[in-house]
Write a protein that holds these residues in place. Structure first.
Motif, PDB file in Angstrom:
ATOM      1  N   LEU A 104       0.849  -1.202   0.000  1.00 63.52           N
ATOM      2  CA  LEU A 104       0.000   0.000   0.000  1.00 63.52           C
ATOM      3  C   LEU A 104       0.880   1.246   0.000  1.00 63.52           C
ATOM      4  CD1 LEU A 104      -2.772   1.380   0.198  1.00 63.52           C
ATOM      5  CD2 LEU A 104      -2.534   1.293   2.680  1.00 63.52           C
ATOM      6  N   ASN A 105       0.696   2.099  -0.979  1.00 65.61           N
ATOM      7  CA  ASN A 105       1.425   3.364  -1.063  1.00 65.61           C
ATOM      8  C   ASN A 105       0.440   4.510  -1.225  1.00 65.61           C
ATOM      9  OD1 ASN A 105       4.400   2.544  -1.378  1.00 65.61           O
ATOM     10  ND2 ASN A 105       3.375   1.275  -2.879  1.00 65.61           N
ATOM     11  N   VAL A 106       0.660   5.567  -0.452  1.00 63.34           N
ATOM     12  CA  VAL A 106      -0.202   6.751  -0.555  1.00 63.34           C
ATOM     13  C   VAL A 106       0.501   7.800  -1.415  1.00 63.34           C
ATOM     14  CG1 VAL A 106      -1.317   8.613   0.737  1.00 63.34           C
ATOM     15  CG2 VAL A 106      -1.292   6.283   1.674  1.00 63.34           C
ATOM     16  N   PHE A 107      -0.215   8.335  -2.396  1.00 68.08           N
ATOM     17  CA  PHE A 107       0.283   9.424  -3.243  1.00 68.08           C
ATOM     18  C   PHE A 107      -0.550  10.669  -2.934  1.00 68.08           C
ATOM     19  CE2 PHE A 107       2.985   7.660  -6.785  1.00 68.08           C
ATOM     20  CZ  PHE A 107       3.032   6.343  -6.335  1.00 68.08           C
ATOM     21  N   ALA A 108      -0.250  11.319  -1.827  1.00 66.94           N
ATOM     22  CA  ALA A 108      -0.938  12.561  -1.508  1.00 66.94           C
ATOM     23  C   ALA A 108      -0.161  13.688  -2.181  1.00 66.94           C
ATOM     24  CB  ALA A 108      -0.974  12.762  -0.002  1.00 66.94           C
ATOM     25  N   GLY A 109      -0.866  14.658  -2.758  1.00 62.14           N
ATOM     26  CA  GLY A 109      -0.139  15.755  -3.386  1.00 62.14           C
ATOM     27  C   GLY A 109      -1.060  16.737  -4.063  1.00 62.14           C
ATOM     28  N   LEU A 110      -0.447  17.592  -4.886  1.00 62.63           N
ATOM     29  CA  LEU A 110      -1.218  18.648  -5.534  1.00 62.63           C
ATOM     30  C   LEU A 110      -1.901  18.120  -6.780  1.00 62.63           C
ATOM     31  CD1 LEU A 110       1.458  21.528  -5.466  1.00 62.63           C
ATOM     32  CD2 LEU A 110      -0.261  20.968  -3.717  1.00 62.63           C
ATOM     33  N   CYS A 111      -3.157  18.493  -6.973  1.00 65.97           N
ATOM     34  CA  CYS A 111      -3.824  18.148  -8.231  1.00 65.97           C
ATOM     35  C   CYS A 111      -3.026  18.801  -9.358  1.00 65.97           C
ATOM     36  CB  CYS A 111      -5.267  18.652  -8.229  1.00 65.97           C
ATOM     37  SG  CYS A 111      -6.074  18.323  -9.796  1.00 65.97           S
ATOM     38  N   ALA A 112      -2.743  20.096  -9.180  1.00 67.69           N
ATOM     39  CA  ALA A 112      -1.950  20.818 -10.174  1.00 67.69           C
ATOM     40  C   ALA A 112      -0.861  21.617  -9.478  1.00 67.69           C
ATOM     41  CB  ALA A 112      -2.844  21.771 -10.965  1.00 67.69           C
ATOM     42  N   ASP A 114       1.116  24.700  -8.739  1.00 71.05           N
ATOM     43  CA  ASP A 114       0.822  26.106  -9.002  1.00 71.05           C
ATOM     44  C   ASP A 114       1.947  27.044  -8.586  1.00 71.05           C
ATOM     45  OD1 ASP A 114       0.344  25.738  -6.311  1.00 71.05           O
ATOM     46  OD2 ASP A 114      -1.825  26.024  -6.471  1.00 71.05           O
ATOM     47  N   SER A 115       2.791  26.628  -7.642  1.00 70.30           N
ATOM     48  CA  SER A 115       3.930  27.476  -7.285  1.00 70.30           C
ATOM     49  C   SER A 115       4.975  26.637  -6.561  1.00 70.30           C
ATOM     50  CB  SER A 115       3.481  28.610  -6.348  1.00 70.30           C
ATOM     51  OG  SER A 115       3.178  28.067  -5.079  1.00 70.30           O
ATOM     52  N   PRO A 116       6.234  27.078  -6.587  1.00 73.40           N
ATOM     53  CA  PRO A 116       7.265  26.349  -5.844  1.00 73.40           C
ATOM     54  C   PRO A 116       6.926  26.266  -4.358  1.00 73.40           C
ATOM     55  CG  PRO A 116       8.268  27.961  -7.331  1.00 73.40           C
ATOM     56  CD  PRO A 116       6.792  28.207  -7.366  1.00 73.40           C
ATOM     57  N   ASP A 117       6.275  27.309  -3.820  1.00 72.62           N
ATOM     58  CA  ASP A 117       5.950  27.289  -2.389  1.00 72.62           C
ATOM     59  C   ASP A 117       4.982  26.167  -2.047  1.00 72.62           C
ATOM     60  OD1 ASP A 117       7.611  29.354  -1.911  1.00 72.62           O
ATOM     61  OD2 ASP A 117       6.042  30.907  -1.740  1.00 72.62           O
ATOM     62  N   SER A 118       3.937  25.980  -2.885  1.00 68.95           N
ATOM     63  CA  SER A 118       2.969  24.903  -2.612  1.00 68.95           C
ATOM     64  C   SER A 118       3.652  23.547  -2.693  1.00 68.95           C
ATOM     65  CB  SER A 118       1.834  24.880  -3.633  1.00 68.95           C
ATOM     66  OG  SER A 118       1.228  26.095  -3.764  1.00 68.95           O
ATOM     67  N   VAL A 119       4.504  23.390  -3.719  1.00 70.39           N
ATOM     68  CA  VAL A 119       5.185  22.101  -3.900  1.00 70.39           C
ATOM     69  C   VAL A 119       6.079  21.828  -2.694  1.00 70.39           C
ATOM     70  CG1 VAL A 119       6.810  20.816  -5.350  1.00 70.39           C
ATOM     71  CG2 VAL A 119       5.094  22.297  -6.424  1.00 70.39           C
ATOM     72  N   ALA A 121       5.856  23.082   0.386  1.00 69.51           N
ATOM     73  CA  ALA A 121       5.065  22.836   1.604  1.00 69.51           C
ATOM     74  C   ALA A 121       4.499  21.415   1.590  1.00 69.51           C
ATOM     75  CB  ALA A 121       3.927  23.858   1.703  1.00 69.51           C
ATOM     76  N   MET A 122       4.020  20.996   0.430  1.00 67.28           N
ATOM     77  CA  MET A 122       3.429  19.648   0.312  1.00 67.28           C
ATOM     78  C   MET A 122       4.480  18.574   0.582  1.00 67.28           C
ATOM     79  SD  MET A 122       0.515  18.213  -0.465  1.00 67.28           S
ATOM     80  CE  MET A 122       0.651  16.736   0.514  1.00 67.28           C
ATOM     81  N   MET A 123       5.609  18.716  -0.086  1.00 66.95           N
ATOM     82  CA  MET A 123       6.629  17.663   0.027  1.00 66.95           C
ATOM     83  C   MET A 123       7.263  17.636   1.414  1.00 66.95           C
ATOM     84  SD  MET A 123       8.401  17.740  -3.680  1.00 66.95           S
ATOM     85  CE  MET A 123       7.545  17.219  -5.166  1.00 66.95           C
ATOM     86  N   LYS A 124       7.402  18.819   2.013  1.00 68.74           N
ATOM     87  CA  LYS A 124       7.958  18.893   3.367  1.00 68.74           C
ATOM     88  C   LYS A 124       7.037  18.124   4.327  1.00 68.74           C
ATOM     89  CE  LYS A 124       9.568  22.478   6.582  1.00 68.74           C
ATOM     90  NZ  LYS A 124       8.588  22.450   7.662  1.00 68.74           N
ATOM     91  N   ALA A 125       5.732  18.361   4.206  1.00 70.92           N
ATOM     92  CA  ALA A 125       4.767  17.674   5.084  1.00 70.92           C
ATOM     93  C   ALA A 125       4.822  16.165   4.845  1.00 70.92           C
ATOM     94  CB  ALA A 125       3.359  18.205   4.820  1.00 70.92           C
ATOM     95  N   LEU A 126       4.962  15.761   3.588  1.00 75.13           N
ATOM     96  CA  LEU A 126       5.020  14.323   3.288  1.00 75.13           C
ATOM     97  C   LEU A 126       6.245  13.691   3.950  1.00 75.13           C
ATOM     98  CD1 LEU A 126       3.901  14.393  -0.453  1.00 75.13           C
ATOM     99  CD2 LEU A 126       2.624  13.439   1.475  1.00 75.13           C
ATOM    100  N   LYS A 127       7.364  14.381   3.808  1.00 73.84           N
ATOM    101  CA  LYS A 127       8.596  13.839   4.416  1.00 73.84           C
ATOM    102  C   LYS A 127       8.433  13.704   5.936  1.00 73.84           C
ATOM    103  CE  LYS A 127      13.538  14.710   4.977  1.00 73.84           C
ATOM    104  NZ  LYS A 127      14.151  13.442   4.684  1.00 73.84           N
ATOM    105  N   GLU A 128       7.843  14.729   6.535  1.00 70.32           N
ATOM    106  CA  GLU A 128       7.641  14.684   8.000  1.00 70.32           C
ATOM    107  C   GLU A 128       6.773  13.492   8.411  1.00 70.32           C
ATOM    108  OE1 GLU A 128       8.120  19.489   8.559  1.00 70.32           O
ATOM    109  OE2 GLU A 128       6.115  18.608   8.814  1.00 70.32           O
ATOM    110  N   HIS A 129       5.950  13.032   7.476  1.00 78.35           N
ATOM    111  CA  HIS A 129       5.077  11.890   7.778  1.00 78.35           C
ATOM    112  C   HIS A 129       5.592  10.592   7.166  1.00 78.35           C
ATOM    113  CE1 HIS A 129       2.409  15.220   8.821  1.00 78.35           C
ATOM    114  NE2 HIS A 129       1.813  14.346   9.606  1.00 78.35           N
ATOM    115  N   GLY A 130       6.865  10.589   6.771  1.00 77.66           N
ATOM    116  CA  GLY A 130       7.486   9.347   6.289  1.00 77.66           C
ATOM    117  C   GLY A 130       6.997   8.890   4.930  1.00 77.66           C
ATOM    118  N   PHE A 326      -4.271  17.155  -2.057  1.00 75.16           N
ATOM    119  CA  PHE A 326      -4.085  18.032  -0.887  1.00 75.16           C
ATOM    120  C   PHE A 326      -3.682  19.401  -1.426  1.00 75.16           C
ATOM    121  CE2 PHE A 326      -4.067  14.263   1.635  1.00 75.16           C
ATOM    122  CZ  PHE A 326      -4.176  14.642   2.978  1.00 75.16           C
ATOM    123  N   HIS A 327      -3.827  20.438  -0.601  1.00 70.16           N
ATOM    124  CA  HIS A 327      -3.302  21.750  -0.996  1.00 70.16           C
ATOM    125  C   HIS A 327      -3.072  22.598   0.250  1.00 70.16           C
ATOM    126  CE1 HIS A 327      -2.702  25.572  -3.027  1.00 70.16           C
ATOM    127  NE2 HIS A 327      -2.516  24.867  -4.131  1.00 70.16           N
TER     128      HIS A 327
END
Ligand code: PEP
Ligand code: MN
Length: 373
Positions: A104-112, A114-119, A121-130, A326-327
């Motif tokens: 089981l793998n979760v692919f949470a992320g941006l639909c689209a 839109d900016s380096p900041d969103s990307v 923030a998203m990836m940082k949160a993912l890393k924090e959650h392993g 997610f966004h």
């Protein structure tokens, strides 16, 4: 009919040459060789096409280099799960991540994107959650020609660099044209291959056969193909088979809901009851996309979002991937903001997924104890 060769079989060996010369002599039979060179073993499969009904399994079994013969009983020759003697493994490894019918793998992320900041923030949160996988849309097929179509190749360098920074191993990214695959390959190379990409074929392109053939001809990237929202399951599985018949066997099948007003008030009619069906018919890992099926942040009286409910339904039935929007600031998202989960909901979401996965594993153990398998 499929001939699975000994792992040691080499095209240069005299046994292999005897095998192919015997196959060349079979009347009304053509064949295609598929070789997958893995880190540990090389898998060679020879697909016999034509009047294979006239061939006996025993007759083929004694040919040089042949380890096993599988008689193809179902429509999906390469990806299908065939009744007679088919214990070929499901799934594949890509960039250090295992994708199979038992993972089981979760692919949470941006639909689209839109900016380096969103990307970031998203990836940082993912890393924090392993988490090591995400979704990032750069090429967006939209209903209206006037809607935002994605930043395309322009955003790829920073998306890949940020993925490297946050140890993201695999990004699911939709492509709608051959040139997108080239742009992705080029951007990965020019940034030093900091991550991997799983090419996504969206529901609008499930039967874009020329695109399927092109994406199927490359074996560098695995492919996630979504079910077509207005066609039968059989038609969608045949679309997946297009990818495999061209040579790419690293294929994941995605359920994302069907277009029908019976799904109201969800955006689509959620079809996750088909998770076990796809696993029974084929050896593909099965992905569920709760965001594009439900399409809204509505919740039930006990305070659980419909998106969480359908993920639980899919995971408890054995889903292998979850693709979810997610966004960091959904009100500002350029695509599909209304269905995006908030960054503050990531922990809750992952914990809820873990409950469903544990329940699935307990159900498998229970079924094993009761001898259903
Ligand atoms: C997506 O995943 O971004 C998407 C557009 O999905 P679908 O093709 O299922 O609509
Ligand atoms: Mn979307």
């Amino acid at each position: 009919m499929i001939l699975i060769l000994e792992p040691t079989a080499s095209p240069e060996s005299s046994e292999y040459k005897i095998l192919t010369s015997q196959l060349d002599r079979l009347p009304s039979i053509r064949y295609r060789v598929h070789r997958e060179v893995g880190a540990e073993v090389t898998l060679t499969e020879i697909y016999l096409i034509g009047n294979t009904g006239a061939l006996a399994v025993e007759q083929m079994q004694v040919l040089p280099c042949v380890q096993k013969v599988v008689r193809v009983s179902e429509a999906y020759r390469v990806l299908g799960r065939h009744k007679e003697g088919d214990d070929r493994p499901s799934g594949f490894d890509y960039n250090g991540v295992r994708f199979g019918q038992d993972t089981l793998n979760v692919f949470a992320g941006l639909c689209a994107v839109d900016s380096p900041d969103s990307v970031d923030a998203m990836m940082k949160a993912l890393k924090e959650h392993g988490q090591v996988c995400t979704r990032m849309g750069a090429y967006k097929p939209r209903t209206s020609p006037y809607a935002f179509q994605g930043f395309g190749g322009k955003c790829l360098p920073y998306v890949f660099e940020l993925a490297g920074k946050h140890d993201i191993r695999v990004i699911a990214m939709e492509v709608t044209h051959e040139s997108h695959v080239d742009e992705i390959r080029d951007a990965l190379r020019s940034t030093g291959n900091p991550t991997g990409v799983m090419l996504q074929i969206g529901t609008r392109n499930t039967q874009n056969f020329e695109l399927l053939k092109l994406v199927g001809r490359q074996q560098e990237f695995p492919v996630l193909i979504k079910r077509g929202f207005g066609i039968t399951l059989d038609e969608s599985l045949n679309a997946a088979e297009y990818l495999a018949s061209e040579g790419n066997h690293k294929v994941v099948f995605g359920l994302r809901g069907m277009k029908t007003n019976m799904g109201d008030p969800h955006r689509n009619f959620v079809d996750f009851a088909h998770v076990p069906v796809v696993k029974r018919l084929t050896r593909m890992p099965v992905c569920i996309d709760p965001s594009h099926s439900v399409g809204a942040r509505s919740s039930s009286p006990e305070g659980i979002l419909d998106i969480f409910h359908v993920v639980a339904q899919g995971v408890i039935a054995g889903a292998n991937l979850v693709l979810v929007d997610f966004h960091p600031d959904p009100a500002k998202a350029l695509v599909d903001g209304p269905q995006a989960l908030l960054m503050s909901e990531l922990s809750h979401f992952l914990d809820d997924v873990a409950i469903a996965r544990e329940a699935y594993e307990r159900r498998v153990a229970l079924a094993t104890r009761h001898g259903v398998l």
